[in-house]
Design an enzyme around this catalytic site. Structure first.
Site, PDB file in Angstrom:
ATOM      1  N   HIS A  43       0.646  -1.194   0.131  1.00  0.00           N
ATOM      2  CA  HIS A  43      -0.344   0.185  -0.394  1.00  0.00           C
ATOM      3  C   HIS A  43       1.263   1.700   0.557  1.00  0.00           C
ATOM      4  O   HIS A  43       0.988   2.183   1.040  1.00  0.00           O
ATOM      5  CB  HIS A  43      -0.949  -0.134   1.243  1.00  0.00           C
ATOM      6  CG  HIS A  43      -2.047   1.177   1.608  1.00  0.00           C
ATOM      7  ND1 HIS A  43      -3.412   0.468   1.668  1.00  0.00           N
ATOM      8  CD2 HIS A  43      -1.779   2.251   0.944  1.00  0.00           C
ATOM      9  CE1 HIS A  43      -3.933   1.663   1.380  1.00  0.00           C
ATOM     10  NE2 HIS A  43      -3.276   2.821   1.333  1.00  0.00           N
ATOM     11  N   GLU A  70      -2.698  -1.272  -3.039  1.00  0.00           N
ATOM     12  CA  GLU A  70      -4.114  -1.021  -2.623  1.00  0.00           C
ATOM     13  C   GLU A  70      -3.357   0.637  -2.653  1.00  0.00           C
ATOM     14  O   GLU A  70      -2.431   0.934  -2.392  1.00  0.00           O
ATOM     15  CB  GLU A  70      -3.746  -1.191  -1.095  1.00  0.00           C
ATOM     16  CG  GLU A  70      -4.558  -2.542  -0.962  1.00  0.00           C
ATOM     17  CD  GLU A  70      -3.851  -2.986   0.975  1.00  0.00           C
ATOM     18  OE1 GLU A  70      -5.341  -4.117   0.772  1.00  0.00           O
ATOM     19  OE2 GLU A  70      -3.545  -1.934   1.831  1.00  0.00           O
ATOM     20  N   HIS A 191      -8.302  -5.829   7.805  1.00  0.00           N
ATOM     21  CA  HIS A 191      -7.727  -4.689   8.687  1.00  0.00           C
ATOM     22  C   HIS A 191      -8.318  -5.033  10.286  1.00  0.00           C
ATOM     23  O   HIS A 191      -8.650  -5.435  10.716  1.00  0.00           O
ATOM     24  CB  HIS A 191      -8.570  -3.578   8.436  1.00  0.00           C
ATOM     25  CG  HIS A 191      -7.185  -1.813   8.868  1.00  0.00           C
ATOM     26  ND1 HIS A 191      -6.665  -1.441   8.458  1.00  0.00           N
ATOM     27  CD2 HIS A 191      -7.996  -1.314  10.435  1.00  0.00           C
ATOM     28  CE1 HIS A 191      -6.815  -0.708   9.207  1.00  0.00           C
ATOM     29  NE2 HIS A 191      -6.777  -0.642  10.411  1.00  0.00           N
TER      30      HIS A 191
END
Length: 240
Positions: A43, A70, A191
């Site tokens: 990410h 991401e 997450h």
């Protein structure tokens, strides 16, 4: 079986804190694959405080499992990076500049046209798209209208409530997954999933295809070692 994608952002954070190339991000990614991970997630953010944009190019050269990038597609630099590397999957996350970590999903209703337009760009390049969303039926139905292939359920709320009342914690995610399936969407999640809450989540969320786990997995690796930790996570997903 649900696939495990290891997010290696924290490895890059450790490397960057000292300069140089220790730990070697590319080697860690290859080791994660060798130890059984079915994907690698990164990410990158505009300030490159962990994953650097050049890291993505280097990883793309060697990763043989699923590569998932991401990020916030409102940043043209991110869009260009994804198109240049053509990962198996791009996960669109509505981060804001300077955000420490992702903390909310897209409002797919308010941003339907924008997301539809961006998804067309990535699909034209042959990239699978996943949209980061909260476990809210309206948002998932909105995601389906954009043409995305998958959603990624934002699981912090589940993880936060799991130890107090796991049945209540999981309920919105079961409903969300059912709505996603009804609308023809694949289902990812991520997450704050960890060794304590992952098995229950995977057992109860229908159609779960992939989880992306970074912070908890890398933290556990400090105690258990990277190879053993990946195996421990894979066992949580090995549901008959």
């Amino acid at each position: 079986m649900t696939r495990l994608s290891v997010n290696i952002n924290k490895i890059a954070t450790l490397r960057n804190s000292r300069g140089g190339n220790n730990p070697d991000l590319v080697k860690v990614a290859l080791d994660c694959e060798r130890f059984g991970a079915q994907g690698i997630t990164v990410h990158p953010r505009p300030d490159e405080r962990h994953i650097r944009y050049n890291d993505v190019f280097e990883l793309k050269k060697v990763i043989t499992t699923e590569f998932n990038i991401e990020g916030n597609c409102r940043e043209q630099k991110f869009v260009d990076l994804v198109l240049a590397n053509k990962p198996a999957q791009v996960t669109l996350v509505p981060d804001v500049l300077g955000q420490i970590t992702s903390n909310h999903g897209w409002d797919t209703v308010a941003n339907e046209q924008y997301l539809t337009d961006m998804i067309k760009v990535f699909k034209a390049a042959g990239i699978r798209i996943s949209i980061f969303v909260d476990p809210v039926a309206k948002m998932i139905e909105g995601a389906a209208k954009t043409g995305t292939d998958r959603i990624e359920l934002y699981t912090e709320a589940y993880a936060h409530q799991y130890h107090q009342d796991k049945e209540t914690a999981i309920a919105p995610y079961i409903t969300a997954a059912e709505v996603a399936q009804k609308n023809g969407l694949g289902i990812n999640a991520g997450h704050d999933l960890d060794l304590h809450n992952l098995k229950y989540f995977a057992e109860n969320v229908p159609g779960l295809q992939e989880v992306s786990i970074g912070h908890a997995l890398i933290s556990d690796a400090l105690y258990y070692g990277l190879e053993n930790t990946i195996q421990l996570y894979l066992r949580q997903l090995a549901i008959v």
